[in-house]
Design an enzyme around this catalytic site. Structure first.
Site, PDB file in Angstrom:
ATOM      1  N   HIS A 177      40.660  39.134  36.683  1.00  0.00           N
ATOM      2  CA  HIS A 177      40.435  40.233  35.739  1.00  0.00           C
ATOM      3  C   HIS A 177      38.932  40.440  35.530  1.00  0.00           C
ATOM      4  CE1 HIS A 177      44.585  39.037  34.720  1.00  0.00           C
ATOM      5  NE2 HIS A 177      44.737  40.291  34.346  1.00  0.00           N
ATOM      6  N   ASP A 249      47.796  44.643  42.871  1.00  0.00           N
ATOM      7  CA  ASP A 249      47.545  44.284  41.481  1.00  0.00           C
ATOM      8  C   ASP A 249      46.606  45.358  40.932  1.00  0.00           C
ATOM      9  OD1 ASP A 249      47.589  42.943  39.088  1.00  0.00           O
ATOM     10  OD2 ASP A 249      46.954  41.011  39.888  1.00  0.00           O
TER      11      ASP A 249
END
Length: 346
Positions: A177, A249
């Protein structure tokens, strides 16, 4: 033509979001905690989306259990995946509880008219900050067994499954992230250990979709798996024989920044072999992609991709009131909530 999954800003649907969702490139959306106030509100939001957007949309969420559970108040507090093996001694009881958790999660989500929760996590081990107790266990055999049971529960409730994060995110310390992680282990180790749960579940036809990691495996390829033809075409499609859908993702994550701007990231992910692209928390990036992404694909490839998308919609629908009065749901709620409370206090 549909390929993109986007997000919403708040707890109600705005007209400009309706227009984005109706764009031909948009296949669906993903819901987050910011979209949730309580159960009646989220149910009303999903109903509003279904009524106002004039095409079928794949509505998704991350409702794994444990710390990754976007909807909490009014829903079963699902246990972290690590808790099954860590807290339950009897192997058969571990599997039974994992199956109950998979069913409970999927039944509750489909009762909201949500198609898909991105689960299960197939990563090994708990050292990676981004994964931690989202992982069932640190050894491949246990992950396979527990994930297989969880999947059986999801399928029984009519929900498709997504194995993530291929070929394995568990052995990098960095959080994708926030940055692009590198896994410097020899390829032989990855193939002997991390890839095994994916390989075995694919062989048993238990995975409807796979989500690759934003991780660079330096002994294998110089691109993150989410943008790697080696991982998605050579290994996943050809070597493992996977015929289901491949999600990127979130291309808004810092870990995907290695691949360039948002349009370039999308192009690379599609070219590498992704069917569906997640782009979240980047409204300007979504507009850039919708305005500039060109899908240069053959008719057979387009039709195959759309067919894979169709397999991801829910197969059953539960009525919330009826569901929550069943003996199965009531027993599961008590058992799973107690397990999560025990895990949090351990």
């Amino acid at each position: 033509m549909s390929t993109l999954l986007i997000d919403l800003k708040g707890q109600t649907l705005r007209q400009e979001e309706v227009e984005l969702l109706e764009h031909p490139l948009v296949a669906g959306l993903i819901l987050f905690t910011r979209n949730f106030y309580d159960r009646p509100q989220i149910q009303a939001l999903v109903k509003d989306i279904r009524q106002r957007v004039k095409k079928p949309l794949l509505i998704t969420v991350d409702q794994e259990g444990g710390r990754v559970q976007r909807f909490r108040d009014g829903f079963t507090k699902l246990p972290a995946m690590q808790s099954f093996a860590a807290l339950i001694q009897e192997p058969e009881q571990q599997l039974a509880t994992a199956k109950e958790a998979g069913w409970q999660m999927a039944a509750e989500m489909t009762a909201l008219d949500i198609d898909l929760s991105f689960a299960p996590v197939l990563d090994l081990g708990h050292e990676c900050k981004a994964i931690g107790d989202r992982s069932f266990c640190s050894d491949a055999e246990s992950v396979f067994r527990l994930a297989s049971a969880f999947i059986d529960g999801m399928h029984a409730a009519g929900m498709a499954t997504t194995g993530k994060h291929f070929p394995g995110h568990g052995h990098v310390l960095a959080d994708s992230h926030l940055e692009t992680p590198f896994d410097n282990r020899p390829s032989a180790v990855i193939f002997e250990r991390d890839i095994r749960p994916f390989q075995r579940l694919i062989a048993q036809n238990k995975l409807n979709a796979v989500m690759p990691a934003h991780v660079i495996y330096t002994d294998c390829d110089d691109q993150p798996a989410s943008g790697s033809k080696y991982w998605l075409q050579d290994i996943l499609r050809r070597k493992l024989g996977f015929h289901g859908a491949v999600f990127s993702d979130d291309l808004g994550m810092k870990g995907a920044g290695f691949m360039g701007d948002f349009v370039t990231r999308s192009e690379k992910a599609l070219s590498a072999g992704c069917d569906l692209l997640l782009l979240c928390n980047e409204p300007d990036g979504v507009v850039q992609v919708l305005d500039n992404l060109k899908l240069n694909e053959s008719r057979p490839h387009f039709e195959a991709r759309q067919q894979r998308l169709k397999t991801l919609f829910k197969k059953k629908s539960f009525n919330w009131t009826e569901l929550t009065q069943t003996e199965k749901w009531l027993k599961n709620t008590q058992k799973l909530t107690a397990l999560q409370a025990q895990w949090q206090s351990s």
